[in-house]
Design a protein around this motif. Structure first.
Motif: not given
Length: 343
Positions: A223-232
C-alpha cells in the motif's frame, strides 16, 4: 427517480432533481447550474445535465469547517463515479467499500435505493463527477448478458447493491480525457444528447477495460509503495510540460528508480515516458479541436522546445501530422454545424 442532496448543520438543500426512469433516445438534455457562496469563502458549484433516465453531476465544494452531505436516490440506479479529491469519508447503505476517497480514482456501483453520507474535510477543494443512470438506461448502453460484467449484472437483476470492482481504480489518460470532454461540452440541442451519450459509452468501455486488465497490486506492490506511485502520477498530471527526470521524480516520491519504473508500468500499464507523451498528445488534441493554438504554439504549450520533435511525436502517436489533424478537425466541425441545421 428522485435525486436529493442535503447539507447538514445547518440543513441546506443542495440538489433536488426528479426524472423518469425510462430510456428515451429523443429526449433533450437540459442543464442547470448551482452556485452557493458565503462570506467565509465557502463555496458550492455544481453543473447538472439532465434527461430521462440520466443525470450527470459535476460538483466542486470548499468549506472552512468539516461538513456532512446526505445524498439519496429513491429508485434503482447505476452510478459511474469519478473522484478527483482524497480524504472524503464515505458511508453508503448496503455497500461496503473504502472508507475514505482517493484522488483521481473511479468505480461503478449499483444500488436499489441509494442513501449515503459524505463527510467533507475543511480547507480542501472537493471535486467529483457522477453519472447516474436508471437501470433501463444502463441496459440500453450495455447488454445485460455480456460476460464483461456478468457478476455485476446478476446483482442488478437480484437487486443486490454492489460495486463493479471491489476497489476504486486510478484514472487512465483515456478516462481523464473523456471526463474532461463531458465537463467542457458546449454543444446544444439534439447534438448535445448524442454527444454525451456517446461519451458515457466510451467511459464505460474504459472503466471495464481498466478492471479487466488491472494488475494484481496486492501481490506485488504494498500500500505504501502504491500510494507513492499514485503521487508520481499526480506530479506528472499536474505539470506534464515541465516534467522531472526519472531521478528527480524518484527523489520527489522517496522511491528508488527501479521500483518507480517497474511499479509505474505494473500499476498504470505504461512507462513514465510513454505516460508523459500521452498527456502531452491529449492536450495537443484538445488545443487543435478548440482552435486555440497553432502547431508551434501547441508544441510550446505541450512542453516541446522544438516544433519538429513535437510533430514527429504527434505523428507517431496519432498516425498523421498535427497539420493534417487540424485540417480534418476543421472539416468535421464544419460538417457537424451543417448537420445541426437538419434537426
Amino acid at each position: 427517480m428522485k435525486i436529493k442532496a442535503t447539507l447538514l448543520t445547518p440543513e441546506t438543500p443542495l440538489i433536488k432533481i426528479q426524472i423518469g426512469d425510462k430510456y428515451c433516445p429523443k429526449s433533450i438534455l437540459t442543464e442547470e447550474n448551482i452556485n452557493i457562496e458565503n462570506n467565509t469563502s465557502e463555496k458550492i458549484s455544481s453543473r447538472h445535465l439532465i434527461t430521462e433516465g440520466l443525470v450527470i453531476l459535476d460538483t466542486q465544494m470548499y468549506y472552512s469547517s468539516s461538513k456532512t452531505v446526505i445524498f439519496e436516490i429513491d429508485e434503482e440506479s447505476v452510478i459511474m463515479n469519478f473522484i478527483y479529491s482524497s480524504n472524503v469519508e464515505t458511508q453508503i447503505d448496503q455497500l461496503e467499500g473504502e472508507k475514505f476517497s482517493k484522488e483521481n480514482t473511479h468505480n461503478i456501483f449499483y444500488t436499489s435505493n441509494f442513501k449515503a453520507s459524505f463527510t467533507i474535510p475543511p480547507f480542501k477543494q472537493i471535486n467529483y463527477l457522477s453519472i447516474i443512470l436508471s437501470k433501463e438506461f444502463y441496459y440500453n448502453i450495455i447488454n445485460e448478458d455480456w460476460q464483461l460484467h456478468e457478476k455485476f449484472s446478476k446483482n442488478i437483476l437480484r437487486k443486490e447493491s454492489s460495486y463493479l470492482n471491489s476497489k476504486y481504480l486510478p484514472f487512465s489518460p483515456a478516462i481523464q480525457w473523456v471526463t474532461h470532454e463531458i465537463k467542457n461540452c458546449t454543444r446544444q440541442g439534439a447534438l448535445k444528447r448524442i454527444y454525451i451519450e456517446s461519451k458515457i459509452k466510451e467511459l464505460l468501455i474504459h472503466q471495464l477495460e481498466a478492471i479487466i486488465t488491472k494488475p494484481p497490486l496486492k501481490e506485488k506492490i504494498d500500500e505504501e509503495e502504491y500510494n507513492k506511485l499514485l503521487e508520481a502520477k499526480k506530479i506528472l498530471d499536474n505539470d506534464y510540460r515541465n516534467t522531472p527526470t526519472l531521478p528527480e521524480l524518484s527523489r520527489l516520491i522517496s522511491l528508488n528508480e527501479f521500483k518507480l519504473k517497474k511499479g509505474f508500468k505494473a500499476c498504470f500499464g505504461t512507462t513514465v515516458k510513454s505516460y508523459i507523451i500521452k498527456l502531452r498528445m491529449e492536450h495537443a488534441k484538445e488545443l487543435f479541436q478548440s482552435k486555440t493554438a497553432t502547431v508551434s504554439e501547441a508544441a510550446y504549450k505541450c512542453g516541446y522546445k522544438d516544433v519538429s520533435h513535437f510533430s514527429a511525436a504527434f505523428k507517431s502517436y496519432y498516425g498523421f501530422s498535427p497539420q493534417k489533424f487540424k485540417i480534418n478537425t476543421d472539416i468535421i466541425q464544419f460538417w457537424l454545424i451543417g448537420f445541426s441545421f437538419l434537426w
